[in-house]
Design a protein around this motif. Structure first.
Motif, mmCIF file in Angstrom:
data_model
loop_
_atom_site.group_PDB
_atom_site.id
_atom_site.type_symbol
_atom_site.label_atom_id
_atom_site.label_comp_id
_atom_site.label_asym_id
_atom_site.label_seq_id
_atom_site.Cartn_x
_atom_site.Cartn_y
_atom_site.Cartn_z
ATOM 1 N N THR A 8 0.944 -1.280 0.024
ATOM 2 C CA THR A 8 0.071 0.188 0.011
ATOM 3 C C THR A 8 0.776 1.229 -0.073
ATOM 4 O O THR A 8 2.071 1.051 0.170
ATOM 5 N N PRO A 9 0.427 2.424 -0.166
ATOM 6 C CA PRO A 9 1.057 3.709 -0.170
ATOM 7 C C PRO A 9 1.986 4.091 1.264
ATOM 8 O O PRO A 9 2.966 4.242 1.030
ATOM 9 N N MET A 10 1.319 3.376 2.341
ATOM 10 C CA MET A 10 1.808 3.656 3.595
ATOM 11 C C MET A 10 3.366 2.786 3.506
ATOM 12 O O MET A 10 4.039 3.271 4.292
ATOM 13 N N ALA A 11 3.386 1.810 2.933
ATOM 14 C CA ALA A 11 4.636 0.873 2.793
ATOM 15 C C ALA A 11 5.553 1.156 1.731
ATOM 16 O O ALA A 11 6.417 0.583 1.416
ATOM 17 N N ALA A 12 5.133 2.241 0.908
ATOM 18 C CA ALA A 12 5.880 2.521 -0.449
ATOM 19 C C ALA A 12 7.581 2.704 -0.097
ATOM 20 O O ALA A 12 8.174 2.365 -0.998
ATOM 21 N N HIS A 13 7.711 3.112 0.999
ATOM 22 C CA HIS A 13 9.357 3.373 1.305
ATOM 23 C C HIS A 13 10.031 2.045 1.800
ATOM 24 O O HIS A 13 11.172 2.161 1.755
ATOM 25 N N ALA A 14 9.346 1.152 1.909
ATOM 26 C CA ALA A 14 9.929 -0.029 2.562
ATOM 27 C C ALA A 14 10.482 -0.970 1.530
ATOM 28 O O ALA A 14 9.754 -1.133 0.448
ATOM 29 N N ASP A 15 11.592 -1.503 1.907
ATOM 30 C CA ASP A 15 12.327 -2.689 0.922
ATOM 31 C C ASP A 15 11.721 -3.986 1.376
ATOM 32 O O ASP A 15 11.401 -3.995 2.283
ATOM 33 N N GLY A 16 11.856 -4.974 0.500
ATOM 34 C CA GLY A 16 11.543 -6.276 0.645
ATOM 35 C C GLY A 16 10.066 -6.806 0.312
ATOM 36 O O GLY A 16 9.407 -5.926 -0.009
ATOM 37 N N PRO A 17 9.747 -8.116 0.708
ATOM 38 C CA PRO A 17 8.645 -8.314 0.150
ATOM 39 C C PRO A 17 7.363 -7.945 0.821
ATOM 40 O O PRO A 17 7.564 -7.389 2.125
ATOM 41 N N LYS A 18 6.336 -7.668 0.139
ATOM 42 C CA LYS A 18 5.024 -7.198 0.591
ATOM 43 C C LYS A 18 3.901 -7.853 0.228
ATOM 44 O O LYS A 18 3.688 -8.434 -0.843
ATOM 45 N N THR A 19 3.017 -8.178 1.207
ATOM 46 C CA THR A 19 1.761 -8.874 1.071
ATOM 47 C C THR A 19 0.731 -7.971 0.454
ATOM 48 O O THR A 19 0.541 -6.857 0.519
ATOM 49 N N ASP A 20 0.171 -8.451 -0.601
ATOM 50 C CA ASP A 20 -1.192 -7.900 -1.379
ATOM 51 C C ASP A 20 -2.099 -7.849 -0.099
ATOM 52 O O ASP A 20 -2.511 -8.695 0.436
ATOM 53 N N PRO A 21 -2.868 -6.591 -0.172
ATOM 54 C CA PRO A 21 -3.979 -6.169 0.898
ATOM 55 C C PRO A 21 -5.158 -7.216 0.413
ATOM 56 O O PRO A 21 -5.915 -7.618 1.390
ATOM 57 N N ALA A 22 -5.373 -7.482 -0.681
ATOM 58 C CA ALA A 22 -6.604 -8.489 -0.953
ATOM 59 C C ALA A 22 -6.192 -9.868 -0.073
ATOM 60 O O ALA A 22 -7.307 -10.358 0.280
ATOM 61 N N ASP A 23 -4.809 -10.175 -0.232
ATOM 62 C CA ASP A 23 -4.519 -11.586 0.508
ATOM 63 C C ASP A 23 -4.657 -11.485 2.287
ATOM 64 O O ASP A 23 -5.175 -12.088 2.866
ATOM 65 N N VAL A 24 -4.455 -10.157 2.561
ATOM 66 C CA VAL A 24 -4.393 -10.023 3.901
ATOM 67 C C VAL A 24 -5.954 -10.092 4.486
ATOM 68 O O VAL A 24 -6.458 -10.678 5.408
ATOM 69 N N VAL A 25 -6.771 -9.322 3.811
ATOM 70 C CA VAL A 25 -8.115 -9.183 4.089
ATOM 71 C C VAL A 25 -8.760 -10.303 4.121
ATOM 72 O O VAL A 25 -9.826 -10.917 5.081
#
Length: 237
Positions: free
Chosen positions: A177-194
């Motif tokens: 999401t935009p909140m984690a745009a600064h972060a490196d590394g793997p990111k989970t799809d918000p659809a998967d989280v919900v």
């Protein structure tokens, strides 16, 4: 366990990436109504969505939301604030105050305000969005407030269980999401989280570890601090 079908859901931070998914997937699961809240709520293309102004840092705004939405059966504390730098010694007083107000006091005060409503509408559920960083203090005040919310969720779970309110705590690392745009590394799809969160809620679970980072960090809680924080390891002599 709490079924989403036929429920009335209130989502805080509904304009964001995860919040939008909570609204969308709640509709997909057959809810009666979703209160999509934000400081400046947006319009939606489904009549079941009710945009509702809510500033979780303002007690008067919380009271107004409870009055406007007394039929809620699922409350999702999703709104959150982030930080611009990791060090708690360098984060500004304003940044610290904003994180405490949004990430800790906001969901706590909203849960307290809605506790009688959820109890009266039981079976019901309260879902709190924590973070894997609750267990890894590398983001200063953000980690601290998420750790505090984790503890609050544990207390609420015990106190609300006799009233038929299921309290679910969610831990997840970086989400795309935009909140984690600064972060490196793997990111989970918000659809998967919900999806994981709603599946767990409907299965009667109390805690959700939504990614590998959360699983690993919870397992590390019983290990020596030096295993989690390499900075503390003593140099070889």
């Amino acid at each position: 366990m709490t079924s989403l079908k036929g429920s009335v859901v209130l989502v805080t931070g509904a304009n964001g990436g995860i919040g939008t998914e909570f609204v969308r997937q709640a509709l997909d699961r057959g809810v009666t109504k979703v209160y999509a809240t934000a400081r400046n709520p947006r319009s939606w293309d489904d009549d079941r969505v009710v945009p509702l102004p809510l500033d979780v840092t303002d007690p008067a705004s919380i009271a107004a939301a409870v009055e406007a939405a007394p039929d809620v059966t699922v409350l999702i504390n999703n709104a959150g604030a982030s930080v611009s730098s990791p060090g708690i010694l360098t984060q500004t007083e304003e940044e610290i105050a904003r994180n405490v107000a949004t990430n800790f006091l906001g969901p706590l005060n909203l849960a307290r305000a809605y506790a009688p409503v959820l109890s009266g509408n039981a079976p019901a559920a309260l879902i709190d969005m924590h973070s894997a960083l609750s267990w890894w203090a590398v983001t200063g005040i953000y980690s601290a407030t998420k750790a505090a919310l984790w503890s609050v969720t544990n207390s609420l779970r015990i106190e609300l269980a006799p009233a038929g309110v299921q309290v679910v705590g969610v831990h997840v690392g970086y989400v795309d999401t935009p909140m984690a745009a600064h972060a490196d590394g793997p990111k989970t799809d918000p659809a998967d989280v919900v999806k994981i969160v709603f599946d767990a809620t409907e299965a009667g679970q109390y805690e959700v570890l939504a990614d590998d980072a959360s699983v690993q960090l919870k397992a590390a809680l019983s290990a020596p601090l030096e295993a989690t924080y390499s900075q503390l390891a003593r140099p070889a002599t």
